[in-house]
Scaffold this active site. Structure first.
Site, short mmCIF file in Angstrom:
data_model
loop_
_atom_site.label_atom_id
_atom_site.label_comp_id
_atom_site.label_asym_id
_atom_site.label_seq_id
_atom_site.Cartn_x
_atom_site.Cartn_y
_atom_site.Cartn_z
N LYS A 73 35.45 28.07 40.98
CA LYS A 73 36.69 28.86 41.10
C LYS A 73 37.57 28.18 42.12
O LYS A 73 37.07 27.54 43.05
CB LYS A 73 36.38 30.30 41.57
CG LYS A 73 37.49 31.28 41.28
CD LYS A 73 37.39 31.79 39.86
CE LYS A 73 38.55 32.67 39.49
NZ LYS A 73 38.33 33.30 38.16
N ASP A 87 44.01 32.47 36.26
CA ASP A 87 43.37 33.70 36.76
C ASP A 87 44.53 34.53 37.32
O ASP A 87 45.68 34.32 36.89
CB ASP A 87 42.31 33.39 37.83
CG ASP A 87 41.46 34.62 38.19
OD1 ASP A 87 40.70 35.09 37.35
OD2 ASP A 87 41.59 35.14 39.33
P1 NDP Z 1 47.08 38.79 36.12
O1 NDP Z 1 47.66 38.07 37.24
O2 NDP Z 1 47.58 38.53 34.75
O3 NDP Z 1 47.15 40.36 36.36
C1 NDP Z 1 46.58 40.94 37.49
C2 NDP Z 1 46.94 42.43 37.49
O4 NDP Z 1 46.20 43.06 38.54
C3 NDP Z 1 48.41 42.69 37.78
O5 NDP Z 1 48.78 43.90 37.18
C4 NDP Z 1 48.41 42.78 39.30
O6 NDP Z 1 49.51 43.53 39.79
C5 NDP Z 1 47.12 43.51 39.55
N1 NDP Z 1 46.57 43.12 40.85
C6 NDP Z 1 46.24 41.88 41.26
N2 NDP Z 1 45.81 41.89 42.53
C7 NDP Z 1 45.87 43.17 42.92
C8 NDP Z 1 45.55 43.83 44.11
N3 NDP Z 1 45.07 43.15 45.17
N4 NDP Z 1 45.73 45.18 44.16
C9 NDP Z 1 46.22 45.86 43.09
N5 NDP Z 1 46.54 45.29 41.93
C10 NDP Z 1 46.36 43.97 41.84
O7 NDP Z 1 45.50 38.48 36.18
P2 NDP Z 1 44.40 38.70 35.06
O8 NDP Z 1 44.73 39.85 34.19
O9 NDP Z 1 44.15 37.38 34.44
O10 NDP Z 1 43.11 39.02 35.95
C11 NDP Z 1 42.69 40.36 36.26
C12 NDP Z 1 41.23 40.36 36.63
O11 NDP Z 1 40.45 39.86 35.52
C13 NDP Z 1 40.83 39.45 37.80
O12 NDP Z 1 39.75 40.04 38.49
C14 NDP Z 1 40.36 38.18 37.10
O13 NDP Z 1 39.50 37.41 37.91
C15 NDP Z 1 39.61 38.80 35.92
N6 NDP Z 1 39.36 37.92 34.80
C16 NDP Z 1 40.38 37.26 34.18
C17 NDP Z 1 40.13 36.47 33.08
C18 NDP Z 1 41.23 35.82 32.32
O14 NDP Z 1 40.94 35.20 31.29
N7 NDP Z 1 42.48 35.91 32.75
C19 NDP Z 1 38.75 36.23 32.61
C20 NDP Z 1 37.76 37.04 33.27
C21 NDP Z 1 38.07 37.82 34.35
P3 NDP Z 1 50.81 42.75 40.36
O15 NDP Z 1 51.52 42.24 39.13
O16 NDP Z 1 51.57 43.81 41.09
O17 NDP Z 1 50.32 41.67 41.24
O1 8G0 Z 2 36.56 35.12 35.66
C1 8G0 Z 2 36.52 34.39 34.69
O2 8G0 Z 2 35.55 34.35 33.94
C2 8G0 Z 2 37.67 33.50 34.37
C3 8G0 Z 2 38.93 33.86 34.82
C4 8G0 Z 2 40.00 33.05 34.51
C5 8G0 Z 2 39.81 31.88 33.77
C6 8G0 Z 2 38.54 31.52 33.37
C7 8G0 Z 2 38.34 30.26 32.57
O3 8G0 Z 2 37.64 29.36 33.02
O4 8G0 Z 2 38.87 30.19 31.48
C8 8G0 Z 2 37.47 32.34 33.66
#
Ligand code: NDP
Ligand code: 8G0
Length: 447
Positions: free
Chosen positions: A124, A164
């Site tokens: 990461k 992410d």
């Molecule tokens: P995005 O940046 O697209 O969205 C994040 C969302 O969470 C936004 O609505 C953001 O609000 C909110 N957020 C982020 N940080 C905080 C915080 N500290 N407190 C409150 N709200 C918060 O990210 P993703 O949707 O990609 O990721 C969301 C979660 O999913 C993470 O934990 C990530 O590690 C996990 N994940 C993502 C994957 C992926 O493929 N993208 C794969 C597996 C896991 P705001 O816009 O106001 O910042």
């Molecule tokens: O948390 C995860 O598994 C994650 C989040 C964002 C990206 C990726 C990836 O390697 O595609 C994994």
């Protein structure tokens, strides 16, 4: 193995890294029995080697903002483990990023990637740079400065980043472009790329869709139907939105969203038309959810600076924002309101106390490393397509994603079913993920 001694030792060596210790403690406390059954692992101190990252790269990122001022942020890449494949994991840009958070994420990624059945190690990276309010050119300059420092550590067979929190297709495009420029090579070093330059169909959707597929597998173990169920979601980013889209298409009701400013609760569920009003999945335009509340005061309530859990009546919760966003008190509120299943879209969104509440209540509870593994799985499929220099159809990728989620569910059932029949998905996911990595590490010797 004495789990407490192991954790106490780790805590004394890394006293300022609570999230990292939290993630390790959860795994170690569930695999202790299995570890004890393999004295050969103990002889080579395998567990400690698996819990401490292979290496950490940290650097300063200097960039110039639109006013001509020089700004400095920290950048990191935690290469946790590459026993079963090249380092793989996303990059996070958020003001809260620090080494403890990236170490917990890289550690979790190693187990998750093992569960996917694909050949990927765990990593990461990220920066405390906040993309909020930055112009497109500022984002581009930052991405270029970040990759100028990191490119030597990356490669299609070495370390493959992705997005992410705060890093979407735009940022991956800028980082891939600069990587290509620095190396003079065109290869699959990033995933989550645009469709025109090597990205995979269904990668944007994969984490959210995959989580819903996992949920369907869990509900099936109890003969429960998803249609008509009320689902509380947190976050309103990539994961949350595609989770919602899939749920709506399957006839479930989505009753909440959140962002870092607050939450909305829509007791009767948001319609697809209302959803499309604030979120445009094609452009990934997303309004602040407070705007939705202003437009629709009749159907929803806005809770500034709060999470949805204590305000929502839902059958199912799918936390999809960030770590430790659902605590013991939140869990008790969800349970009191009739929640029967929790499937985590985010990484480690539930605190240890919340997990205990869910498991003691014997509801279905899936940790992120199982439920959200669809994202990295389709990243693995993107790597496979890139190395073959061809691309698969959306139907083919989606079918593989469904297959992988069913396989992960199967592994959880195999290693997590308790004598009373309750499926402990935490134990199951940790044990299955551990065994594959541990066998590979053992076979490769002490390194
Ligand atoms: P995005 O940046 O697209 O969205 C994040 C969302 O969470 C936004 O609505 C953001 O609000 C909110 N957020 C982020 N940080 C905080 C915080 N500290 N407190 C409150 N709200 C918060 O990210 P993703 O949707 O990609 O990721 C969301 C979660 O999913 C993470 O934990 C990530 O590690 C996990 N994940 C993502 C994957 C992926 O493929 N993208 C794969 C597996 C896991 P705001 O816009 O106001 O910042
Ligand atoms: O948390 C995860 O598994 C994650 C989040 C964002 C990206 C990726 C990836 O390697 O595609 C994994």
């Amino acid at each position: 193995m004495n789990v407490q001694e192991f954790i106490d030792d780790l805590r004394s060596r890394f006293p300022h890294e609570p999230e990292y210790i939290q993630a390790v403690e959860e795994v170690v406390s569930t695999i202790g029995d299995v570890y004890d059954r393999y004295p050969a692992f103990k002889n080579v101190n395998l567990l400690e080697r698996l819990c401490i990252p292979d290496r950490i790269i940290s650097f300063r990122v200097s960039w110039v903002d639109d006013k001509g001022r020089v700004r400095n942020n920290m950048g990191y890449r935690v290469q946790h483990n590459n026993a079963i494949g090249p380092y793989k994991g996303g990059i996070r840009f958020h003001s809260s990023v620090n080494l403890s958070i990236l170490k917990f994420l890289a550690f979790e990624q190693t187990f998750k990637n093992s569960l996917t059945t694909l050949s990927m190690g765990g990593a990461k990276g990220g920066s405390d740079f906040s993309p909020r309010g930055k112009s497109d050119m500022e984002i581009m300059r930052f991405c270029q400065a970040f990759i100028t420092e990191l490119w030597r550590q990356l490669g299609p067979d070495m370390d493959v980043p992705a997005g992410d929190i705060g890093v979407g297709a735009r940022e991956v495009g800028y980082m891939f472009g600069w990587y290509k420029k620095m190396t003079r090579e065109y290869n699959g070093t990033f995933t989550g790329k645009g469709l025109d330059f090597g990205g995979s169909l269904i990668r944007p959707e994969a984490t959210g869709y995959g989580n819903v597929y996992f949920l369907l597998n869990m509900l099936a173990t109890r003969g429960i139907d998803l249609a008509g169920k009320k689902v509380a979601i947190s976050g309103s980013g990539n994961v949350a939105l595609y989770t919602a889209e899939k749920l709506l298409s399957l006839g479930a009701k989505v009753v909440s969203f959140s962002d870092s400013d607050g939450s909305i609760v829509v007791p009767e569920g948001i319609t697809k038309e209302q959803f499309d009003e604030i979120f445009d999945l094609k452009t990934m335009y997303r309004g602040r959810i407070s705007e939705f509340a202003e437009k629709h005061p009749d159907i929803c309530t806005y809770y500034p600076r709060e999470r949805p859990w204590r305000h929502v009546q839902a059958d199912i919760a799918m936390p999809s924002a960030t770590q430790n966003e659902l605590d013991g008190e939140d869990a008790r509120a969800l349970l009191a309101n009739g929640c029967i299943a929790v499937s985590e879209g985010a990484n480690m969104p539930s605190t240890p106390e919340a997990i205990r509440e869910f498991q003691n209540a014997r509801i279905l509870y899936a940790p992120g490393k199982a439920a959200n593994a669809g994202g990295v799985s389709v990243s693995g499929l993107e790597m496979a397509q890139n190395s073959q220099k061809l691309s698969w159809t959306a139907e083919e990728v989606d079918a593989r994603l469904k297959g992988i989620m069913a396989d992960i569910h199967e592994q959880c059932v195999k290693y997590g079913t308790a004598p009373d029949g309750y499926i402990d998905y935490v134990r199951g996911a940790n044990t299955a993920g551990f065994l594959k990595v541990a066998r590979a590490m053992y076979a490769q010797g002490v390194l």
